[in-house]
Design an enzyme around this catalytic site. Structure first.
Site, short mmCIF file in Angstrom:
data_model
loop_
_atom_site.label_atom_id
_atom_site.label_comp_id
_atom_site.label_asym_id
_atom_site.label_seq_id
_atom_site.Cartn_x
_atom_site.Cartn_y
_atom_site.Cartn_z
CB SER A 44 -7.47 -1.60 7.68
OG SER A 44 -8.64 -1.86 7.20
CG HIS A 83 -8.09 -3.89 2.91
ND1 HIS A 83 -7.17 -4.59 3.16
CD2 HIS A 83 -8.45 -3.24 3.91
CE1 HIS A 83 -6.89 -4.55 4.56
NE2 HIS A 83 -7.60 -3.81 5.01
CG ASP A 108 -5.03 -6.67 2.05
OD1 ASP A 108 -4.35 -5.88 2.95
OD2 ASP A 108 -6.32 -6.42 1.50
#
Length: 166
Positions: A44, A83, A108
């Protein structure tokens, strides 16, 4: 091998594990994070970080900034997520963050706990990424995803311990 040699070998093994534990705890205290080193488990964050990269975290900064790569945990889930901070909001003595993976199309919000719109910087963040080692953590992924590799490694370590005459 006599009893004295066996005890010496056992103490040597205990010393290695104790030293590793003390080093981990010291690093945790210095970084102000319960998990100062994590392994990237998914794609990701590509191209910035690849699966298997080891990340070194720091949690002594007062606040994360937009663009920082952070590691956070969701209540009730044990896997940390790596992230980038997309947005930040400030409340009374609190900072709230919205994150997104570089390789993901959406933010998210769907990953957060139910009725949670932002991450709380103080309670949800494990740390901010400060350094990384590419691909070094891939062994960890192999150990968790491939039981044959795990058993082979454990067997090799056990056999090595039995055959070493020191």
């Amino acid at each position: 091998m006599n009893l004295r040699q066996q005890l010496t070998q056992l103490l040597s093994i205990a010393y290695v594990f104790t030293s590793a534990f003390v080093a981990w705890k010291a690093l945790s205290i210095v970084a102000n994070s319960h998990s100062p080193i994590v392994v990237v488990l998914s794609g990701s964050m590509e191209p910035a970080f690849q699966r298997g990269d080891i990340l070194f975290l720091w949690n002594r900064d007062s606040q994360a900034k937009v663009g920082d790569v952070v590691v956070y945990e969701i209540k009730g889930k044990s896997i940390p997520i790596v992230h980038r901070v997309l947005r930040e909001h400030h409340g009374k003595d609190k900072q709230f963050l919205l994150t997104k993976g570089d390789n993901n199309a959406l933010d998210d919000l769907s990953l957060y706990a139910r009725k949670q719109n932002y991450l709380n910087q103080k309670t949800d963040l494990v740390g901010t990424v400060k350094a990384y080692l590419p691909k070094v953590g891939y062994v960890t992924i192999l150990l968790t995803e491939n039981m044959y590799f795990r058993y082979a490694l454990l067997g090799f370590m056990g056999l090595s311990a039995l055959l070493s005459g020191e």
